[in-house]
Design a protein around this motif. Structure first.
Motif, PDB file in Angstrom:
ATOM      1  N   ARG A 139       0.806  -1.322  -0.022  1.00  0.00           N
ATOM      2  CA  ARG A 139       0.178   0.145   0.342  1.00  0.00           C
ATOM      3  C   ARG A 139       0.645   1.327  -0.474  1.00  0.00           C
ATOM      4  O   ARG A 139       0.521   2.768   1.042  1.00  0.00           O
ATOM      5  N   CYS A 146      -2.249   8.905  -1.542  1.00  0.00           N
ATOM      6  CA  CYS A 146      -3.267   8.970  -0.892  1.00  0.00           C
ATOM      7  C   CYS A 146      -3.889  10.674  -0.034  1.00  0.00           C
ATOM      8  O   CYS A 146      -3.272  10.659   1.277  1.00  0.00           O
ATOM      9  N   LEU A 148      -6.511  11.350   0.952  1.00  0.00           N
ATOM     10  CA  LEU A 148      -7.180  11.209   2.268  1.00  0.00           C
ATOM     11  C   LEU A 148      -6.564  10.538   3.169  1.00  0.00           C
ATOM     12  O   LEU A 148      -6.830  10.953   4.930  1.00  0.00           O
ATOM     13  N   TYR A 236     -11.352   1.525  -1.025  1.00  0.00           N
ATOM     14  CA  TYR A 236     -10.804   1.206  -1.608  1.00  0.00           C
ATOM     15  C   TYR A 236     -10.132   0.619  -0.950  1.00  0.00           C
ATOM     16  O   TYR A 236      -9.065  -0.384  -1.819  1.00  0.00           O
TER      17      TYR A 236
HETATM   18  S1  SF4 Z   1      -8.171   6.564   2.600  1.00  0.00           S
HETATM   19 FE1  SF4 Z   1      -7.901   4.498   1.682  1.00  0.00          FE
HETATM   20  S2  SF4 Z   1      -7.218   4.888  -0.238  1.00  0.00           S
HETATM   21 FE2  SF4 Z   1      -6.429   6.663   1.172  1.00  0.00          FE
HETATM   22  S3  SF4 Z   1      -4.623   6.117   2.209  1.00  0.00           S
HETATM   23 FE3  SF4 Z   1      -6.350   5.739   3.420  1.00  0.00          FE
HETATM   24  S4  SF4 Z   1      -6.894   3.750   2.810  1.00  0.00           S
HETATM   25 FE4  SF4 Z   1      -5.390   3.742   1.466  1.00  0.00          FE
END
Ligand code: SF4
Ligand code: SF4
Ligand code: SF4
Ligand code: SF4
Lengths: 436, 187
Positions: A139, A146, A148, A236
């Motif tokens: 990840r 990401c 978020l 996601y």
């Molecule tokens: S919001 Fe979802 S895609 Fe973004 S860092 Fe967190 S877990 Fe990963």
């Protein structure tokens, strides 16, 4: 008698006459200007060129590449953090969060089921890149790219640990959210991931109060609980988690071997570090085998029960679809059970479409929902059953490991490891030898 | 024991590689399938002015602080009326530009004298909040030359337009980015 009234009367007369003559539009003829006045044309400012979308895709690809380098080769939290801040600025505040891979999940789902729905190529790439990378390097997207994740990461000041059972249970919410989002997207009810995205209103520095409040609550929670949205809700993240389990290369706390010094034990704010298990006693193994056998027998029933449970909320879910709500409302109005009209029902009556076909459409959509909610419920049953089975199977390990599914590749734990420090000081020495 | 362990590991890694391959193939076919359906050009959100009922949601639901929806004027449709029912309150005190006479809550319509008896009406888009009060007025008693459109220099093209989700008339749809407006036609 005032001028206004006179005007209104004249106007009324003209109106009636012209309305009869010209149907609906064009009550007043265009003037014949004598003064040489030129009619302005209507301005139509165009949207941003496609070019910007391609830039975003290129930056995403580059950021994923650099992020992988920082986490797997450099093994540096500092660099990873800097990249994360860049991503927060670029994908969050500059691009204002849209379209993101998380929301694109819905577009992809719709395009699978609706041949008329085309996903722009850039959205397709944005959706696929992080997933493909997760099959190789886990990840990295979450840890460094990401926006978020980044906004939650920067507020994480006093991480508390969440007990394992609670963490595992809360994680079910993410599966539920994913399943629900897919059902609602495919049936055409809406894109809830976008509608309830808790942080996008911060990126745009505007938004309605409800969503801002949810976002604020997440950020306050996020001071104590590492990335609550990522761990317990992100749909996601669920996809990334499953693919990362299979990744070719996994994030390793120690650069080479674990010396079991326990120094990293509490370093992960996301509860991703697993302790060595040691050898299991034969009684424990026997007990686990028994539980496993029972669970496997129960598995189909758990899935069925889930499906049945899901089917019970089908009616409720279908009400989230505009056309179903509209048909219900029209029905109530027609049968005289309610007084008056709503904006929706008035607009519908204005179109002159037949009520019968609306009812038919609504029935079709409801049938889709009832299928969808069986599948949704079954999926949740599957996840619950799968989780129970997973926790029953014992995996021996004799080192401290970052769980490939849970690890967000943030790089925090590296510097706790004495082997890592050794590696760094060796690097330092080599440099000194090289450059004097 | 050691032998059993190594058998275990090799079985596990076999399973792992198999699942990896399946996932890769799944992603690949997803990509291929979706690719066959991808749109070559970008799309944007737009209001169908013939469906819009000027409910006022465009003002409140847009994710931007000041809505990206603005009143748009097709001048060729306009009657240049002195008593514009899109401009004036149904009960104006005077036919002048006094705020108390205007329908527009933000005073976004600029009324200019052209020649007797014609006046032109233009929209100051920095002030317009897309409430559609003028559009309603123009539709009711005028030529319907005023209507609402999403302005693409302002709109951030949300993945799902927040107004589209709330629109009671379902008037907002995706249109190709090279034809991003649905202007009313003289007719
Ligand atoms: S919001 Fe979802 S895609 Fe973004 S860092 Fe967190 S877990 Fe990963
Ligand atoms: S890199 Fe280390 S600290 Fe960061 S999420 Fe993974 S295990 Fe936790
Ligand atoms: S929400 Fe729909 S009906 Fe209401 S003003 Fe906007 S486009 Fe028109
Ligand atoms: S797409 Fe977003 S910014 Fe554009 S009009 Fe709709 S809500 Fe407003």
């Amino acid at each position: 008698m005032r001028r206004k009234d006179l005007l209104m009367t004249i106007l009324g007369v003209i109106l009636c006459l012209t309305a009869i003559a010209a149907g609906q539009t064009r009550r007043f003829p265009p003037p014949d200007f004598q003064s040489g006045y030129e009619m302005p044309t209507t301005e139509t400012p165009p949207p941003d060129a496609d070019f910007y979308e391609y830039i975003a895709v290129a930056v995403l690809a580059a950021a994923l590449g650099v992020g992988t380098y920082f986490i797997f080769v450099k093994r540096s939290r500092k660099y990873a953090w800097a990249l994360m801040i860049f991503s927060l600025a670029f994908f969050g505040f500059w691009r204002m969060g849209c379209v993101c891979p998380i929301g694109a999940t819905q577009n992809m789902a719709v395009s699978m089921f609706d041949p008329g729905y085309a996903v722009p190529i850039t959205v397709l790439i944005i959706f696929l890149l992080p997933l493909a990378l997760s099959l190789f390097h886990g990840r990295v997207f979450c840890g460094t790219v990401c926006p978020l994740g980044a906004i939650q990461d920067v507020v994480l000041l006093k991480p508390l640990s969440v007990p394992f059972w609670l963490e595992s249970s809360l994680r079910l919410l993410g599966y539920l959210y994913l399943g629900l989002a897919l059902v609602l997207a495919i049936t055409g009810a809406g894109f809830i991931i976008c509608q309830y995205d808790p942080f996008v209103s911060f990126f745009r520095l505007s938004g309605n109060f409800g969503v801002l409040a949810i976002g604020g609550a997440f950020l306050i929670m996020g001071v104590f609980i590492g990335r609550p949205y990522c761990r317990f809700l992100c749909p996601y993240g669920i996809l990334l988690r499953q693919l990362s389990r299979l990744s070719k290369w996994k994030v390793k706390i120690s650069p080479d071997e674990c010396v079991k010094c326990r120094l990293c034990e509490d370093s992960c704010p996301f509860g991703a570090i697993r302790k060595p298990t040691g050898e299991a006693s034969s009684e424990e193994l026997a007990a686990r085998k028994k539980i496993l056998a029972v669970l496997i027998l129960l598995f189909p029933f758990i899935v069925l029960a889930g499906g049945f449970g899901g089917s019970q909320i089908s009616g409720l879910l279908s009400r989230s679809h505009h056309d179903v709500r509209l048909a219900d409302r029209i029905y109530l109005e027609e049968s005289g059970q309610v007084e008056g009209t709503t904006d929706e029902s008035e607009a519908f009556r204005g179109t002159g479409e037949s009520i019968e076909s609306l009812y038919e459409l609504s029935a079709e959509i409801q049938a889709e929902f009832s299928r969808g909610s069986w599948i949704l419920g079954g999926f949740i049953g599957l996840v619950i059953g799968g989780t129970l089975i997973k926790h029953t199977i014992r995996r021996n390990s004799d080192e401290y490991l970052a769980d490939a599914g849970d690890c967000l590749a943030c790089g925090r734990c590296f510097e706790y490891c004495p082997r890592e420090r050794l590696r760094l000081s060796k690097l330092q020495e080599d440099k000194q030898v090289l450059y004097g | 024991m050691a032998e059993k362990d190594s058998k275990d590991t090799s079985r596990r890694s076999f399973l792992h590689d198999g699942l990896w391959g399946i996932s890769m193939a799944a992603l690949g076919s997803l990509a291929g399938f979706a690719f066959s359906r991808t749109a070559k050009e970008k799309t944007v959100w737009q209001i169908d002015p013939y469906k819009c009922t000027c409910c006022g949601k465009c003002t409140t639901e847009c994710v931007l602080a000041l809505s990206a929806v603005k009143c748009v004027h097709v001048y060729a449709m306009c009657g240049y009326c002195e008593l514009c029912t899109g401009y004036f309150d149904p009960d104006p005190h005077e036919l002048d530009t006094g705020a108390e006479n205007q329908l527009c809550p933000t005073g976004a319509i600029i009324r200019t004298f052209i020649e007797d008896p014609y006046y032109s009406y233009a929209i100051d888009e920095d002030l317009c909040n897309g409430c559609g009060k003028c559009v309603k007025g123009c539709n009711a008693f005028g030529n319907g030359s005023l209507f609402l459109q999403i302005r693409h220099n302002l709109c951030v093209n949300c993945n799902k337009c927040a107004i589209a989700a709330a629109c009671p008339s379902q008037a907002i749809k995706k249109v190709p980015a090279d034809e991003p407006y649905i202007l009313k036609q003289v007719g």
